[in-house]
Design an enzyme around this catalytic site. Structure first.
Site, short mmCIF file in Angstrom:
data_model
loop_
_atom_site.label_atom_id
_atom_site.label_comp_id
_atom_site.label_asym_id
_atom_site.label_seq_id
_atom_site.Cartn_x
_atom_site.Cartn_y
_atom_site.Cartn_z
CE LYS A 1 0.75 1.78 3.28
NZ LYS A 1 1.80 2.37 4.05
CE1 TYR B 1 -2.22 -0.19 7.72
CE2 TYR B 1 -0.97 1.69 7.28
CZ TYR B 1 -1.04 0.59 7.25
OH TYR B 1 0.24 -0.44 7.07
#
Ligand code: NDP
Length: 366
Positions: free
Chosen positions: A136, A221
């Site tokens: 990510k 996140y």
């Protein structure tokens, strides 16, 4: 740390009322079948995450084994080969990477490079006919994410994003509580992830390699959590950026506060920062609250559901995730963190940056 075997044993026994819901879901994702032999994984980029987390996790996996590496540093590659027991013929450089196509020992390529390099190496891995995991954020733009998905589709390989929290027991429990709603409808989600960043020479603070700042690094996140708690796609974004150290972060975002409105009326209020340590997820419902603090780190995660404490111990979420992906590549599990999820998050990130720039709300159409 709880071992994989302890973890699966505990899940099969159940661990109490609220604490059993997500664990059962996780067990289902981890044990849908088996493979005759583990898949060979090549890690691309032997930096801190590969060294500190993914390499060690590959010692715990059941359906994956470290079979090669791609690195700019041959000596480091040789150390890894000796350490993990693979033949040095499976060490590649960024220049020789494409030869991986002819390496039958490598089934799955895991890209752990600076963000702006993900797209190139995912597309090259797909053209080599290998399944791919990328860290990510998936890439640094929506356009890149779309190209990566297309390349993987054209070459009939799976593409997954390293969203490890989908295999972290506390986060999985929260996802399940959010679905089952024992405390009534979810009204407000508050998610925050930031840290005091140092070391300005690091690629993270340079837009050409990072694509952005705290938002791309850890704000993502909060986006993930807001979406897996709301179980909906956000339709309206508002956002504000603050630079408390303008001289330190000339190139990338430092602190961003943003809001995501969901069709049901649920609102997520989120923050991310390179200036302060901030780290929690709280979900406010009609009849009580649930959440995690800290929420997204590698260890020490704890939480609550109403007045019940959530402390599920620690497992190697990376090992569980990689095993799940290995099963998914063989059609034995439905991929939990596909490229499409990375694309979704990049659309949200671009909307957040657009809202910061325009100082106006941005509507998202899906
Ligand atoms: P590091 O800087 O520690 O490692 C990156 C590695 O990439 C380097 O060690 C190097 O490996 C290789 N590399 C190739 N070209 C460059 C370049 N131009 N500049 C710097 N490095 C280069 O980064 P991290 O390991 O912390 O992060 C890598 C990726 O993993 C990022 O996308 C990050 O967002 C993600 N990440 C995910 C986490 C998670 O929890 N899911 C946690 C931490 C990071 P070599 O020397 O072998 O060539």
């Amino acid at each position: 740390m709880t071992t994989r075997r302890d973890f699966l044993k505990t899940t099969s026994l159940g661990v109490g009322l609220t604490a059993s819901m997500g664990w059962a879901a996780l067990q289902a994702a981890c044990s849908p079948g088996s493979l005759d032999k583990p898949l060979g994984v090549a890690l691309v980029g032997l930096g801190s995450y590969a060294t500190g987390q993914l390499g060690p996790a590959l010692r715990e996996t059941k359906y994956c084994r470290l079979a090669g590496v791609v690195t700019g540093d041959r000596t480091k590659g040789e150390r890894w080969a000796a350490d993990y027991g693979f033949d040095p013929s499976h060490i590649y450089s960024y220049d020789t990477f494409d030869q991986i196509k002819n390496d039958p020992d490598i089934d799955l390529v895991y890209v752990v490079l600076p963000n702006a390099m993900h797209a190139e190496f995912v597309i090259r891995a797909a053209k080599a006919g290998k399944h791919v995991i990328t860290e990510k954020p998936m890439a640094v733009s929506v356009a890149e994410c779309e190209q990566m998905i297309r390349a993987c589709q054209e070459n009939k390989v799976t593409l997954s994003v390293g969203y490890r929290c989908h295999f972290e027991p506390h986060n999985v429990e929260i996802m399940q509580v959010a679905k089952e709603k024992p405390l009534g409808e979810i009204k407000l989600i508050e998610a925050a992830f930031g840290f005091r960043a140092f070391g300005w020479e690091n690629w993270r603070f340079h837009k050409n390699l990072a694509g952005g700042g705290a938002m791309m690094d850890v704000g993502i996140y909060c986006i993930q959590a807001a979406c897996y708690v709301a179980n909906e796609l956000p339709v309206r974004i508002t956002a504000q950026e603050v630079k408390t150290y303008p001289e330190r972060f000339p190139d990338v975002d430092e602190t961003i506060l943003w809001q995501m409105q969901f069709p049901s009326g649920t609102l997520a209020n989120c923050s991310t920062s390179y200036a302060v340590n901030i780290h929690h997820l709280d979900v406010y419902c009609e009849q009580g609250n649930f959440g995690l603090s800290p929420a997204f780190g590698y260890d020490g995660i704890q939480g609550y559901v109403g007045d019940k404490k959530l402390d599920l111990g620690q497992v190697s979420e990376q090992a569980l995730h990689m095993d799940h992906i290995a099963l998914a590549t063989q059609g034995k599990a439905q991929l939990a963190t596909p490229g499409e999820m990375g694309l979704r998050d990049m659309k949200i990130i671009e909307a957040i940056y657009a809202a910061v720039a325009s100082k106006q709300p941005v509507e998202l159409a899906w």
